[in-house]
Write a protein that holds these residues in place. Structure first.
Motif, short mmCIF file in Angstrom:
data_model
loop_
_atom_site.label_atom_id
_atom_site.label_comp_id
_atom_site.label_asym_id
_atom_site.label_seq_id
_atom_site.Cartn_x
_atom_site.Cartn_y
_atom_site.Cartn_z
N GLY A 1 44.90 35.77 57.84
CA GLY A 1 45.67 35.14 58.20
C GLY A 1 46.98 35.76 58.85
O GLY A 1 46.92 36.93 58.83
N GLY A 2 47.86 35.07 59.39
CA GLY A 2 48.91 35.73 60.25
C GLY A 2 50.15 35.98 59.38
O GLY A 2 49.65 36.97 58.06
N GLY A 3 50.71 36.63 59.79
CA GLY A 3 52.40 37.82 58.86
C GLY A 3 52.66 36.63 57.65
O GLY A 3 53.02 35.61 58.44
N ASN A 4 53.06 37.15 56.62
CA ASN A 4 53.69 36.73 55.97
C ASN A 4 53.22 35.16 55.39
O ASN A 4 53.48 33.98 55.12
N THR A 5 52.31 35.35 54.94
CA THR A 5 51.52 34.33 54.71
C THR A 5 51.01 33.89 53.21
O THR A 5 50.13 33.42 52.85
N GLY A 6 50.83 35.48 52.68
CA GLY A 6 51.17 35.66 51.18
C GLY A 6 49.80 36.13 51.21
O GLY A 6 49.00 36.14 49.73
N LYS A 7 48.91 36.98 51.60
CA LYS A 7 47.69 37.76 51.73
C LYS A 7 47.83 38.71 50.72
O LYS A 7 47.62 38.52 49.07
N THR A 8 49.04 39.23 51.07
CA THR A 8 49.58 40.52 49.87
C THR A 8 50.02 40.35 48.43
O THR A 8 48.94 40.87 47.72
N PHE A 9 50.69 39.48 48.29
CA PHE A 9 51.05 38.41 47.19
C PHE A 9 49.35 38.30 45.99
O PHE A 9 49.43 38.22 44.79
N LEU A 10 48.75 37.18 47.03
CA LEU A 10 46.98 37.21 45.76
C LEU A 10 46.60 38.58 45.86
O LEU A 10 46.12 38.12 44.69
N GLY A 11 46.05 39.77 46.57
CA GLY A 11 45.74 40.37 46.01
C GLY A 11 46.30 41.17 45.91
O GLY A 11 45.95 41.37 44.09
N ARG A 12 48.15 41.48 44.92
CA ARG A 12 48.87 41.48 43.73
C ARG A 12 48.32 40.61 42.93
O ARG A 12 48.33 41.62 41.64
N ILE A 13 48.42 39.65 43.10
CA ILE A 13 47.33 39.01 41.53
C ILE A 13 45.94 39.23 41.40
O ILE A 13 45.69 39.80 40.10
N PHE A 14 45.54 39.44 41.78
CA PHE A 14 44.53 39.68 42.43
C PHE A 14 44.45 41.51 41.20
O PHE A 14 43.10 41.68 40.63
N ALA A 15 44.70 42.24 41.88
CA ALA A 15 44.77 43.42 41.22
C ALA A 15 45.31 43.06 40.12
O ALA A 15 44.73 44.11 39.02
N GLY A 16 46.31 43.28 39.64
CA GLY A 16 46.97 43.07 38.76
C GLY A 16 46.14 42.57 37.48
O GLY A 16 45.61 43.25 35.77
N GLU A 17 45.43 41.28 37.54
CA GLU A 17 43.78 40.97 37.02
C GLU A 17 42.95 42.25 36.28
O GLU A 17 42.67 42.22 35.52
N LEU A 18 42.33 42.36 37.74
CA LEU A 18 41.78 43.38 37.65
C LEU A 18 41.98 44.80 36.86
O LEU A 18 41.25 45.43 35.69
N LEU A 19 42.77 44.91 36.29
CA LEU A 19 43.80 46.17 36.01
C LEU A 19 43.86 45.79 34.02
O LEU A 19 43.41 46.41 33.03
N GLU A 20 44.38 44.57 33.84
CA GLU A 20 44.84 43.87 32.53
C GLU A 20 43.19 43.68 32.25
O GLU A 20 43.28 44.07 30.99
N ARG A 21 42.03 43.46 32.63
CA ARG A 21 41.34 43.13 32.30
C ARG A 21 40.25 44.42 31.89
O ARG A 21 39.38 43.78 31.25
N LYS A 22 40.47 45.21 32.47
CA LYS A 22 39.75 46.45 32.20
C LYS A 22 38.60 46.78 32.71
O LYS A 22 37.99 47.06 32.66
N THR A 23 38.71 46.02 34.09
CA THR A 23 37.60 46.04 35.13
C THR A 23 37.38 47.17 35.82
O THR A 23 38.28 47.71 36.63
N GLY A 24 36.38 47.66 35.37
CA GLY A 24 35.85 49.14 35.39
C GLY A 24 36.04 49.21 37.07
O GLY A 24 36.31 50.53 38.37
N ARG A 25 34.82 48.44 37.52
CA ARG A 25 33.92 48.61 38.48
C ARG A 25 34.75 47.71 40.02
O ARG A 25 34.10 46.92 39.66
N PHE A 26 35.80 48.30 41.26
CA PHE A 26 35.83 46.86 42.22
C PHE A 26 37.34 47.94 43.55
O PHE A 26 37.13 48.77 43.01
N ILE A 27 37.08 47.08 44.82
CA ILE A 27 37.38 48.20 45.47
C ILE A 27 38.83 47.38 46.12
O ILE A 27 38.18 45.43 46.13
N LEU A 28 39.27 47.51 45.81
CA LEU A 28 40.59 47.07 46.41
C LEU A 28 41.02 47.96 48.26
O LEU A 28 41.04 49.06 48.15
N ALA A 29 41.15 47.55 48.95
CA ALA A 29 41.26 47.72 50.90
C ALA A 29 42.74 47.03 50.93
O ALA A 29 41.77 46.25 51.72
N PRO A 30 43.21 47.68 50.61
CA PRO A 30 44.42 47.13 52.35
C PRO A 30 43.94 48.19 54.03
O PRO A 30 43.96 49.13 54.13
#
Length: 310
Positions: free
Chosen positions: A73-102
């Motif tokens: 998506g274009g700039g300021n459409t909320g991509k990183t906002f959802l990325g932050r949601i996903f990153a937090g969920e992965l950490l809180e759930r202690k998901t061991g194997r995942f890739i975050l690629a900004p």
């Protein structure tokens, strides 16, 4: 003994008068003035909700596959906002194997939230495209779930798709579900979705994301949802996702500025290395409601194993 003459007043000495204790009203006023003035919160207008279209196709089931989301998506459409949601969920759930690629060619905000990330070596589109091809190869080899945030520079990712529009099929054969998520805020934002479809890139699991934090109201999405490419994607079975607004705006900005994950903001956690104060109880309650709202929105695709922590 010193004799004091009659009629002379006693010598005046220093006085220390104790000020009267502050009333609760005065104390509260002082404390509130020291804080940033909160944004005024008002009930959203009745037209703020996105009116959903009834689904006519079943949501694809990704059970047994490792979901890897690519955010477009274009700039300021909320991509990183959802990325932050996903990153937090992965950490809180202690998901061991995942890739975050900004992959934003400019500022890679997602890399500043205390999570190990993989990033292209430069902002050059050709180098980034080559890096992304190598990343996809490793994701397939190791069946790794994760999130790739293209930021405002989806040019490199589109170059990869143009050269290999069926890559999602090869990834599926390797046990990985490539989930492209398209974000919209302006009437012309569907052009990326349209261009990818014209290349023959149309994975069966596709998300159309309307992030309420990127617009003033649901009406901003009317032109987007009327776009032929958007409607065609829905016809193919794409899933529409509406990310709820986190209000007041100053609270959302405070959480980002302090580099809190949303679950940290909710629980008053200040992770090691951060020099920041936890949120107040009132603010934490607001974040708790927000997390509940977005989890409810994601539940239909969670049940079909779309999420990286499924």
């Amino acid at each position: 003994m010193t004799e004091r003459k009659a009629g002379n007043p006693p010598a005046a000495g220093p006085t220390t008068e104790t000020p009267p204790p502050l009333s609760l009203a005065e104390l509260f006023t002082q404390e509130m003035e020291r804080e940033e003035a909160p944004a005024r919160v008002s009930l959203p207008p009745a037209t703020s909700a996105v009116k959903r279209r009834e689904r006519t196709k079943e949501i694809p089931d990704l059970t047994g596959l490792a979901p890897f989301w690519m955010l477009f998506g274009g700039g300021n459409t909320g991509k990183t906002f959802l990325g932050r949601i996903f990153a937090g969920e992965l950490l809180e759930r202690k998901t061991g194997r995942f890739i975050l690629a900004p992959m934003d060619p400019g500022f890679r905000l997602l890399a500043e939230f205390g999570v190990r990330t993989m990033q292209p070596p430069s902002s050059d589109p050709r180098e980034t495209a080559e890096w992304l091809r190598a990343l996809f190869t490793q994701v397939m080899k190791h069946r790794a779930p994760g999130v790739g945030d293209t930021g405002g520079g989806e040019t490199a990712a589109t170059a990869v798709i143009r050269a290999a529009p069926t890559v999602w099929k090869e990834m599926k054969e390797a046990g990985v579900a490539l989930v492209p998520a398209y974000f919209f805020a302006r009437p012309d934002d569907p052009v990326i979705l349209e261009a990818h479809a014209a290349m023959g890139f149309a994975p069966e699991a596709t998300a159309l994301v309307l992030n309420m934090n990127s617009v003033d109201g649901a009406g901003a999405f009317d032109a987007v949802r009327a776009h032929p490419a958007y409607k065609a994607a829905l016809e193919r079975g794409a899933v529409e996702i509406v990310i709820p607004r986190l209000e007041p705006l100053k609270l959302s900005q405070k959480i980002e500025a302090r580099r809190f994950h949303f679950f940290e903001a909710r629980d008053g956690i200040v992770r090691e290395g951060l020099e920041a104060e936890p949120l107040t109880g009132m603010e934490r309650a607001i974040v708790r409601g927000f997390i509940g709202d977005y989890r409810k929105e994601l539940e239909p695709i969670a049940q079909r194993a779309w999420l990286p922590w499924s």
